[in-house]
Enzyme design. Structure first.
Site, mmCIF file in Angstrom:
data_model
loop_
_atom_site.group_PDB
_atom_site.id
_atom_site.type_symbol
_atom_site.label_atom_id
_atom_site.label_comp_id
_atom_site.label_asym_id
_atom_site.label_seq_id
_atom_site.Cartn_x
_atom_site.Cartn_y
_atom_site.Cartn_z
ATOM 1 N N ILE C 131 -97.967 -92.027 -55.725
ATOM 2 C CA ILE C 131 -99.094 -92.226 -56.461
ATOM 3 C C ILE C 131 -99.595 -94.071 -54.756
ATOM 4 C CG2 ILE C 131 -98.571 -92.082 -58.160
ATOM 5 C CD1 ILE C 131 -98.295 -94.389 -59.585
ATOM 6 N N ASP C 132 -98.823 -94.879 -54.703
ATOM 7 C CA ASP C 132 -98.882 -95.617 -54.226
ATOM 8 C C ASP C 132 -99.954 -95.270 -52.874
ATOM 9 O OD1 ASP C 132 -97.794 -97.187 -55.731
ATOM 10 O OD2 ASP C 132 -95.305 -97.624 -54.510
ATOM 11 N N GLY C 175 -97.724 -100.385 -57.126
ATOM 12 C CA GLY C 175 -98.001 -101.246 -55.792
ATOM 13 C C GLY C 175 -96.659 -102.117 -55.004
ATOM 14 N N GLU C 192 -114.348 -107.371 -59.017
ATOM 15 C CA GLU C 192 -114.308 -109.222 -58.214
ATOM 16 C C GLU C 192 -113.119 -109.311 -56.986
ATOM 17 O OE1 GLU C 192 -117.592 -110.305 -59.458
ATOM 18 O OE2 GLU C 192 -117.336 -111.175 -57.379
ATOM 19 N N ARG C 216 -123.420 -116.423 -60.313
ATOM 20 C CA ARG C 216 -124.228 -116.034 -59.869
ATOM 21 C C ARG C 216 -124.956 -114.782 -61.608
ATOM 22 N NH1 ARG C 216 -120.604 -113.901 -56.128
ATOM 23 N NH2 ARG C 216 -120.319 -111.875 -57.629
ATOM 24 N N GLU C 227 -99.167 -105.090 -58.136
ATOM 25 C CA GLU C 227 -97.445 -104.855 -58.231
ATOM 26 C C GLU C 227 -96.882 -105.561 -57.500
ATOM 27 O OE1 GLU C 227 -93.946 -102.516 -60.373
ATOM 28 O OE2 GLU C 227 -95.870 -101.807 -58.735
ATOM 29 N N ARG C 250 -108.407 -111.755 -69.934
ATOM 30 C CA ARG C 250 -107.660 -111.367 -70.505
ATOM 31 C C ARG C 250 -106.619 -109.957 -69.684
ATOM 32 N NH1 ARG C 250 -109.430 -113.818 -74.121
ATOM 33 N NH2 ARG C 250 -110.382 -113.645 -76.566
#
Lengths: 326, 326, 326, 326
Positions: C131-132, C175, C192, C216, C227, C250
């Site tokens: 998956i990486d 990752g 972001e 903004r 990771e 959060r």
């Protein structure tokens, strides 16, 4: 120390499959084992009951099925079991296998079968499973919540594409005898019109509703057409296009998609609770009753009453759907 | 002929947001309009109520929000409204705007605010929304069903990867004061262990349960850890790895994902029904009551009772979860 | 007439599991059978190869696995196979079982094992699954697309609740050595900030980006933390809260959820095509090569090259992510 | 210091909507702004281009649309624009508004319009969007991946219910002129039969395939029927039931559901990259070209070539689908 099993319980699923049946089987098996019972899976519904297709189910056999749609026990219609001979053959096989009691998971037809066995002295408990929610005696049957979410997800996708074109989408849902699924889908999908077996409607009325919605400035419209409403979505679409209601029509026939998919949390929970309750009921010596959701609790309702009564669609919901689609 | 509006109704959402709040707003607006009321959206919770952030909401303003998570009216904590001065300022603004009544959609804190207004003569109706399901007086609050399905989908994915490795997955869920969500998630996810605020547990007990599961031959194990249980998933994982319980541990902290997502059919339905009922209640002259799901119907419960009582977790479910995870 | 099988092919999955591995197994089995080969499933990765855990796989054995996450052959790390002795034991077992060739589905470590076998004369083909997406020589590995969609669905839910509160959500993704997943997730989630192993960043830079976004007028912000980036989401959150960047933070730690779930269409397709190609390659007498997606076609790349090279993250995407998050 | 905008760019979406169009709009707007361009949204496709329905789009206007299906600019068929007069009217309006260049996001018909403008001296870039993937010059068009996953999810649900009954499910998919979607769906859904416009098939052949599958012991069968295949699913079902192929048939007509839904990661990524590339191309002085995915990069292809060529279905995939369904 090996305990003598307290009871040998059979489970069968019957009729149209419903998401959550597997969660229910898992619950019966594990609750049974926790109570020192032996559990036999009956394959292929009443057909398998007659033919003795029984296999013991252990805790690991029902591992990993909680989240699966369909039923690992499979289901089948049985004409043989409609006859007394078939029923007697089944009872003999059950006796041979040492099966003391049976839990039947299914719809109206399946419960008729359960009642027949009960009347011949078999200890039997029913559990309602039917995506149509057409079973009397319980607020909800296993499978309804998943089916409703499937319909809703489909309509949500239609609405995306509706932002671009002025269209009326006709969505044909299941519900041969009951408009429950269609009415509820109407509310959660924001449908303009809901066509159900319980209410007679004309093409002209549908056309009028759509035209009104068009004039009110809606940029799309959803019409939910229950299978048993007397309308076929494709033909209705043609009529509406001929009548020029403002929106162009498009048709979606969901079909058996509504029976599939991993069960929702609600269906897994209801299925687990009903399976748990059914075993408890057997251990308490009950027979001829069905588990029914009443408020927050699970009750036991005589199957005789369940099959003698017809569940009505709540017309308040039907009216509410109209108000909310404004 | 233009009818004089019968009533001007304000709506505000407050506290943590919950999926279905928008479905509820839509229902209030359209039911209000159908009854010849005028509806004002109050933005930013009680803060906006004090500051007069009101905007009229028409039928089209709530088009396309049924399926959206969050709340279009936004929500915010207000310390000003905790004081009498803030409340008086709010009441003056409401009067200036001709707002006759207010519907508050939110959790326990929001209902305290609603009660304060009611006691000062404002006509107010509460609607319970909280993914934790920690509100007394209703079977279920708006948002719970969606949150439960979100947790379930996450755990279902963990189970896939579990088929390859012998692992215990620790999943931290919301629930600061209530273990409801965690217990229900435990049942629908097939969790081995559920840690909740209501039940004291030790690391040793958790280790024992996992070790037993390992010995029973389970190839994976799920532990649901409610936020308010006293355990943090990451620290618990470290302890368990040190104690060598057979499974290697892995941690998932779901966080605010549990608050999001398009509401499920169930949440849309409950939210729509409660909004409908709240407007009906206002038109019938009610105040100081909350809509509560009881069985199949929506009741009205005094908000004073709601905030005076604590909802208990049903320990039967807690026990059932254990049986079913065998 | 019973044909003599042309070839006996073994399949093993190894390393971290990835969605699509089962689709690949199914494709190898059915393509093999269509070409008159015999197929042996090797269970538990290289451990099972050493221990001779082989089972013949027929067309029906791989029915219903296309849509399942994980791997039916299971996977395990093997320290024994790192040694020459282990490899020799494996080769002897393969010979005893009449296995002519082996297809290895897995990540970088698995391909090292495959190369070791190839150098000792075993016919072996590699298929990249990770998956990486950290494997050189292929545009994409099996599992990446599903993992990316899982991360995206999670962040979409966070965004719902963000409409109500001014918050920055920190999402920790897999990752360890590669920022590929994080950068791509950053683009499709509108993040972001993206923190990856390949680029050094400071807490101050992250704080600055968030503060700029806040000024903004963004009402929420997403930070993707790989990771292997050197940051832990929970600690970063604390630092940011101390620095007061406008948003409250959060944290969500997705964990192994990213490895699970039913594979996407893309992963099923790539997995099916690579399995098909691997069998073709074996029949054409190839060995020591890996299937690699290049443009629209599947190429064969020497495994020696694959393990000698490090896949770089495309920094253009990293820059594009920043522009698009404005 | 206020910079003079370097360029004023218009965007329009046209033809059938496709998931990812909004992600593309967002990318164009933000990439444009980052390059000091001004961006005008053109509403209602070429109709709006003629009528001057232009609105400036800022960074915040495209906030929160990345994950939405459909197109915020809406789309419409325009017969006026087929005529030279309509095109001239559009060019005058563009000049009046100071629009220097146009980016057209859509299918084959939309690209014809783009080419007409280009030939009259307008700077124009095309971006391929069409769930059918019937556009020459690019590996994939925006929307295809989402549509394929939608079809796949639907078929996965059908397969659940198939475990209980011996049934053949006929699923009608979009694809009036191209079998791409149907063939790919066939592979990822494990379909027994795929009916497409490019290959002539008879009812007898379909019946034979199903009967063979039945005899091989498959407990269900999937038939994918592309809209343009010459077959209608409902009629085909009747014929097959008459011929008694072993399986009973059931029909699902997915309809516009295939156009909707939140775009997948892949579609968001391709849409973002193509939008980014289109702005770059404009800034580099290009015109009359379409962005096309080639391998890992985005190329520019003359629109004249795109509309002069017909994309062929890759028959290798068609054959592979058959092998894998065994």
């Amino acid at each position: 120390m090996d305990l003598q099993p307290s009871l040998t319980i059979g489970i069968l699923t019957s009729g149209g499959d419903a998401p959550g049946m597997n969660a229910c089987i898992r619950s019966i098996v594990r609750t049974g084992l926790a109570n020192n019972a032996r559990v036999l899976g009956v394959y292929n519904g009443y057909e398998g009951l007659i033919d003795g297709e029984y296999r013991p189910l252990g805790a690991r056999d029902v591992g990993g099925i909680l989240q699966r749609g369909g039923t690992i026990l499979q289901t089948r219609r049985s004409s043989r079991f409609m006859e007394k001979t078939g029923q007697r053959d089944a009872i003999r096989k059950m006796n041979e296998a040492g099966m003391d009691a049976l839990i039947v998971v299914g719809g109206d037809g399946s419960l008729h079968g359960a009642q027949a066995l009960h009347e011949q002295g078999v200890r039997v408990i029913g559990i309602p499973a039917s995506i149509d929610n057409d079973i009397w005696g319980t607020n909800i049957a296993i499978g309804v919540d998943t089916a409703m979410n499937t319909i809703m997800d489909a309509v949500d996708k239609l609405r995306d594409t509706a932002s671009s074109h002025s269209r009326a989408f006709l969505v044909e849902t299941m519900g041969r005898n009951s408009g429950y699924l269609a009415v509820m889908a109407g509310i959660v999908c924001g449908a303009e019109v809901v066509l159900i077996p319980e209410v007679q409607s004309t093409v002209e009325e549908v056309a009028q509703s759509l035209e009104n919605a068009y004039k009110r400035g809606k940029n799309h419209s959803i019409v939910i057409v229950a299978e048993g409403s007397g309308f076929r979505a494709t033909e209705l679409a043609k009529s509406l296009d001929d009548m020029d209601v403002g929106f162009k029509t498009r048709v979606t026939v969901l079909g058996h998609i509504q029976r599939g998919g991993s069960p929702t949390a609600y269906d897994r929970l209801v299925a687990s609770r009903m399976g748990f309750k059914a075993v408890e009921a057997l251990l308490a010596g009950q027979s001829g009753v069905m588990t029914g959701l009443k408020g927050r609790g699970i009750d036991l309702v005589p199957i005789a009453d369940v099959i003698a009564n017809k569940r009505e669609v709540n017309m308040e919901y039907y009216e509410m759907a109209k108000v909310l689609a404004r």
